[in-house]
Design a protein around this motif. Structure first.
Motif, PDB file in Angstrom:
ATOM      1  N   PHE A   6       0.830  -1.199   0.000  1.00 10.90           N
ATOM      2  CA  PHE A   6       0.000   0.000   0.000  1.00 10.90           C
ATOM      3  C   PHE A   6       0.865   1.249   0.000  1.00 10.90           C
ATOM      4  O   PHE A   6       0.686   2.162  -0.821  1.00 10.90           O
ATOM      5  N   PHE A   7       1.869   1.276   0.910  1.00  8.30           N
ATOM      6  CA  PHE A   7       2.712   2.468   0.986  1.00  8.30           C
ATOM      7  C   PHE A   7       3.567   2.629  -0.250  1.00  8.30           C
ATOM      8  O   PHE A   7       3.814   3.752  -0.703  1.00  8.30           O
ATOM      9  N   GLN A  16       6.193   6.060  -6.969  1.00 14.58           N
ATOM     10  CA  GLN A  16       6.245   6.819  -8.218  1.00 14.58           C
ATOM     11  C   GLN A  16       6.729   8.249  -7.984  1.00 14.58           C
ATOM     12  O   GLN A  16       7.613   8.743  -8.692  1.00 14.58           O
ATOM     13  N   THR A  17       6.173   8.896  -6.956  1.00 12.36           N
ATOM     14  CA  THR A  17       6.583  10.269  -6.678  1.00 12.36           C
ATOM     15  C   THR A  17       8.046  10.314  -6.281  1.00 12.36           C
ATOM     16  O   THR A  17       8.776  11.229  -6.681  1.00 12.36           O
ATOM     17  N   TYR A  18       8.497   9.320  -5.503  1.00 14.32           N
ATOM     18  CA  TYR A  18       9.893   9.332  -5.077  1.00 14.32           C
ATOM     19  C   TYR A  18      10.814   9.223  -6.282  1.00 14.32           C
ATOM     20  O   TYR A  18      11.773   9.983  -6.416  1.00 14.32           O
ATOM     21  N   MET A  19      10.518   8.264  -7.177  1.00 11.10           N
ATOM     22  CA  MET A  19      11.382   8.082  -8.333  1.00 11.10           C
ATOM     23  C   MET A  19      11.358   9.325  -9.236  1.00 11.10           C
ATOM     24  O   MET A  19      12.324   9.625  -9.918  1.00 11.10           O
ATOM     25  N   LYS A  20      10.251  10.032  -9.234  1.00 14.20           N
ATOM     26  CA  LYS A  20      10.150  11.204 -10.116  1.00 14.20           C
ATOM     27  C   LYS A  20      10.988  12.357  -9.575  1.00 14.20           C
ATOM     28  O   LYS A  20      11.683  13.045 -10.311  1.00 14.20           O
ATOM     29  N   PHE A  21      10.942  12.565  -8.245  1.00 12.10           N
ATOM     30  CA  PHE A  21      11.575  13.755  -7.688  1.00 12.10           C
ATOM     31  C   PHE A  21      12.958  13.500  -7.114  1.00 12.10           C
ATOM     32  O   PHE A  21      13.636  14.440  -6.724  1.00 12.10           O
ATOM     33  N   ALA A  22      13.391  12.235  -7.041  1.00  8.86           N
ATOM     34  CA  ALA A  22      14.694  11.952  -6.466  1.00  8.86           C
ATOM     35  C   ALA A  22      15.795  12.483  -7.383  1.00  8.86           C
ATOM     36  O   ALA A  22      15.621  12.591  -8.597  1.00  8.86           O
ATOM     37  N   ASN A  66       1.124  -1.859 -16.370  1.00  9.45           N
ATOM     38  CA  ASN A  66       1.138  -2.712 -17.556  1.00  9.45           C
ATOM     39  C   ASN A  66       1.981  -3.967 -17.297  1.00  9.45           C
ATOM     40  O   ASN A  66       3.122  -3.870 -16.872  1.00  9.45           O
ATOM     41  N   LEU A  67       1.407  -5.128 -17.570  1.00  6.91           N
ATOM     42  CA  LEU A  67       2.100  -6.373 -17.225  1.00  6.91           C
ATOM     43  C   LEU A  67       3.215  -6.701 -18.203  1.00  6.91           C
ATOM     44  O   LEU A  67       4.178  -7.365 -17.846  1.00  6.91           O
ATOM     45  N   MET A  68       3.090  -6.247 -19.440  1.00  8.69           N
ATOM     46  CA  MET A  68       4.080  -6.661 -20.438  1.00  8.69           C
ATOM     47  C   MET A  68       5.270  -5.708 -20.512  1.00  8.69           C
ATOM     48  O   MET A  68       6.191  -5.910 -21.276  1.00  8.69           O
ATOM     49  N   GLU A  69       5.240  -4.651 -19.719  1.00  7.34           N
ATOM     50  CA  GLU A  69       6.384  -3.741 -19.710  1.00  7.34           C
ATOM     51  C   GLU A  69       7.002  -3.766 -18.320  1.00  7.34           C
ATOM     52  O   GLU A  69       6.373  -3.358 -17.342  1.00  7.34           O
ATOM     53  N   ILE A  70       8.248  -4.269 -18.244  1.00 10.53           N
ATOM     54  CA  ILE A  70       8.864  -4.473 -16.938  1.00 10.53           C
ATOM     55  C   ILE A  70       9.431  -3.146 -16.438  1.00 10.53           C
ATOM     56  O   ILE A  70      10.355  -2.604 -17.027  1.00 10.53           O
ATOM     57  N   THR A  71       8.867  -2.650 -15.342  1.00 13.31           N
ATOM     58  CA  THR A  71       9.356  -1.404 -14.763  1.00 13.31           C
ATOM     59  C   THR A  71      10.001  -1.693 -13.419  1.00 13.31           C
ATOM     60  O   THR A  71      10.128  -2.843 -13.012  1.00 13.31           O
ATOM     61  N   GLN A  72      10.403  -0.611 -12.728  1.00 15.54           N
ATOM     62  CA  GLN A  72      10.989  -0.784 -11.403  1.00 15.54           C
ATOM     63  C   GLN A  72      10.000  -1.409 -10.423  1.00 15.54           C
ATOM     64  O   GLN A  72      10.391  -2.158  -9.539  1.00 15.54           O
ATOM     65  N   ASN A  73       8.723  -1.124 -10.625  1.00 20.44           N
ATOM     66  CA  ASN A  73       7.717  -1.647  -9.699  1.00 20.44           C
ATOM     67  C   ASN A  73       7.750  -3.163  -9.633  1.00 20.44           C
ATOM     68  O   ASN A  73       7.617  -3.753  -8.561  1.00 20.44           O
ATOM     69  N   ALA A  86      16.248  -4.990  -4.120  1.00 20.19           N
ATOM     70  CA  ALA A  86      15.707  -3.632  -4.005  1.00 20.19           C
ATOM     71  C   ALA A  86      16.819  -2.598  -4.167  1.00 20.19           C
ATOM     72  O   ALA A  86      16.642  -1.582  -4.854  1.00 20.19           O
ATOM     73  N   LEU A  87      17.994  -2.865  -3.562  1.00 14.74           N
ATOM     74  CA  LEU A  87      19.103  -1.913  -3.655  1.00 14.74           C
ATOM     75  C   LEU A  87      19.551  -1.737  -5.096  1.00 14.74           C
ATOM     76  O   LEU A  87      19.750  -0.609  -5.575  1.00 14.74           O
ATOM     77  N   VAL A  88      19.714  -2.859  -5.824  1.00 14.52           N
ATOM     78  CA  VAL A  88      20.172  -2.757  -7.216  1.00 14.52           C
ATOM     79  C   VAL A  88      19.114  -2.064  -8.068  1.00 14.52           C
ATOM     80  O   VAL A  88      19.435  -1.252  -8.943  1.00 14.52           O
ATOM     81  N   THR A  89      17.830  -2.349  -7.784  1.00 13.76           N
ATOM     82  CA  THR A  89      16.765  -1.717  -8.557  1.00 13.76           C
ATOM     83  C   THR A  89      16.796  -0.200  -8.405  1.00 13.76           C
ATOM     84  O   THR A  89      16.750   0.545  -9.396  1.00 13.76           O
ATOM     85  N   PHE A  90      16.901   0.269  -7.154  1.00 11.87           N
ATOM     86  CA  PHE A  90      16.940   1.717  -6.947  1.00 11.87           C
ATOM     87  C   PHE A  90      18.213   2.321  -7.518  1.00 11.87           C
ATOM     88  O   PHE A  90      18.204   3.436  -8.044  1.00 11.87           O
ATOM     89  N   SER A  91      19.322   1.569  -7.422  1.00 12.76           N
ATOM     90  CA  SER A  91      20.582   2.057  -7.981  1.00 12.76           C
ATOM     91  C   SER A  91      20.448   2.280  -9.475  1.00 12.76           C
ATOM     92  O   SER A  91      20.881   3.307 -10.015  1.00 12.76           O
ATOM     93  N   ARG A  92      19.813   1.327 -10.180  1.00 12.34           N
ATOM     94  CA  ARG A  92      19.600   1.472 -11.623  1.00 12.34           C
ATOM     95  C   ARG A  92      18.580   2.565 -11.921  1.00 12.34           C
ATOM     96  O   ARG A  92      18.752   3.342 -12.852  1.00 12.34           O
ATOM     97  N   GLY A  93      17.522   2.615 -11.108  1.00 13.17           N
ATOM     98  CA  GLY A  93      16.450   3.570 -11.388  1.00 13.17           C
ATOM     99  C   GLY A  93      16.892   5.007 -11.220  1.00 13.17           C
ATOM    100  O   GLY A  93      16.407   5.897 -11.910  1.00 13.17           O
ATOM    101  N   LEU A  94      17.847   5.229 -10.287  1.00 13.26           N
ATOM    102  CA  LEU A  94      18.306   6.590 -10.027  1.00 13.26           C
ATOM    103  C   LEU A  94      19.608   6.881 -10.742  1.00 13.26           C
ATOM    104  O   LEU A  94      20.261   7.881 -10.439  1.00 13.26           O
ATOM    105  N   ASP A  95      20.028   6.004 -11.672  1.00 13.80           N
ATOM    106  CA  ASP A  95      21.260   6.198 -12.453  1.00 13.80           C
ATOM    107  C   ASP A  95      22.477   6.400 -11.556  1.00 13.80           C
ATOM    108  O   ASP A  95      23.305   7.259 -11.798  1.00 13.80           O
TER     109      ASP A  95
END
Lengths: 201, 104
Positions: free
Chosen positions: A114-115, A121-127, B2-9, B49-58
């Motif tokens: 939930f959290f 999404q907002t975090y990734m956008k503004f980070a 969207n299920l067919m597009e793999i995102t950070q989520n 999770a760490l690697v995902t955020f590392s990639r997501g934030l470049d």
């Protein structure tokens, strides 16, 4: 539809399914040796996930250290301890406690989901974004970028890691040698086997 | 989503799933070795999770952090398993319900 667009989701879902199912098997299976074997499968699947994420370095470390070194150590210890089947029986109070644990885990899972849905999404956008974009990784290779960062910016923690490993080695040697003599443990095991045999007779 | 597009989520939810499986294992199982294995699952979930955020934030810091987590996990497994061996020698069991010498 482009074939490359289909391959990535399929590979992700296959690896994710292998990781989750084999992690569940670790919890479900009764024999610790089977649990350890399925955990190796989990680690390999997670290494595949790292490759999909574009960080091959971590995938290599995952296979080398986790699936290689740590799991060999665990399986060696399980075989060394020679746990007899039937040592872990299901009791009625275990069922109640397991149900409670599953409910607790579900609450944690749903509240975190939930959290995450609210704030990720907002975090990734503004980070604040760094400078290592996928294009740079593609031209330089993730190994080079990782090594440069590790041996310049993070050199002190890297050296401290070697200290940590040395302390761990010394600690293990002291623990195993200091407490009991090897001959004691062997004699205890033989006594236990002897008792078990006489009980069976 | 969207299920067919793999995102950070997707990666974060996979990480959350693995962490919860590990946590349930620690709470349910009574065998000390299996509890140890479940802790390793939880460590791996956090690494994803760490690697995902590392990639997501470049950035690169997440990956370096995962490297240190792996090194610490190696040291922890060596110490923890030798402690388990000593425990088994003393108590002749690895059932954590049977090990209650510290119970006040």
């Amino acid at each position: 539809m482009d074939i490359a667009l289909i391959i990535k989701p399929v590979v992700f879902y296959v690896f994710a399914a292998i990781a989750v199912i084999s992690a569940l098997m670790v919890v479900i299976l009764r024999n610790p040796l089977y649990s350890a074997s399925t955990l190796v499968l989990t680690f390999f699947a997670i290494a595949g996930i790292y490759v999909l994420l574009g960080s091959e370095v971590i995938a290599v470390f995952q296979v080398l250290v986790y699936a290689g070194a740590i799991m060999v150590l665990v399986i060696f210890v399980i075989m060394f301890l020679n746990l007899r089947p039937g040592l872990f029986k299901i009791k009625p109070k275990h069922v109640f406690r397991s149900a409670l644990a599953v409910i607790f885990t579900l609450i944690i899972f749903l509240s975190t989901l939930f959290f995450l849905a609210k704030s990720l999404q907002t975090y990734m956008k503004f980070a604040q974004k760094g400078s290592i974009t996928p294009e740079i990784i593609e031209t330089q290779g993730s190994f080079q970028i990782f090594s440069l960062s590790l041996f310049t910016e993070h050199l002190l923690p890297f050296e401290l890691t070697s200290l940590l490993l040395t302390v761990a080695i010394i600690g293990v040697v002291v623990l195993i040698r200091g407490m009991t003599k090897p001959s004691d443990a062997m004699r205890n095991n033989q006594e236990m086997d002897h008792k078990k045999n006489s009980q069976e007779k | 989503m969207n299920l067919m597009e793999i995102t950070q989520n997707h990666y974060i939810i996979l990480s959350l799933l693995l962490f919860c499986i590990g946590m349930a294992g620690v709470l349910i199982r009574r065998n000390a070795i299996v509890i140890f294995l479940c802790i390793e699952i939880m460590l791996n979930a956090v690494n994803i999770a760490l690697v995902t955020f590392s990639r997501g934030l470049d950035q690169n810091r997440g990956e370096v952090f995962v490297f240190f987590v792996i090194a610490v996990a190696a040291a922890e497994s060596a110490i923890g398993l030798s402690l388990l061996i000593l425990l088994f020698r003393q108590k002749k069991t690895l059932d954590v319900d049977e090990i209650k010498s510290l119970k006040g």
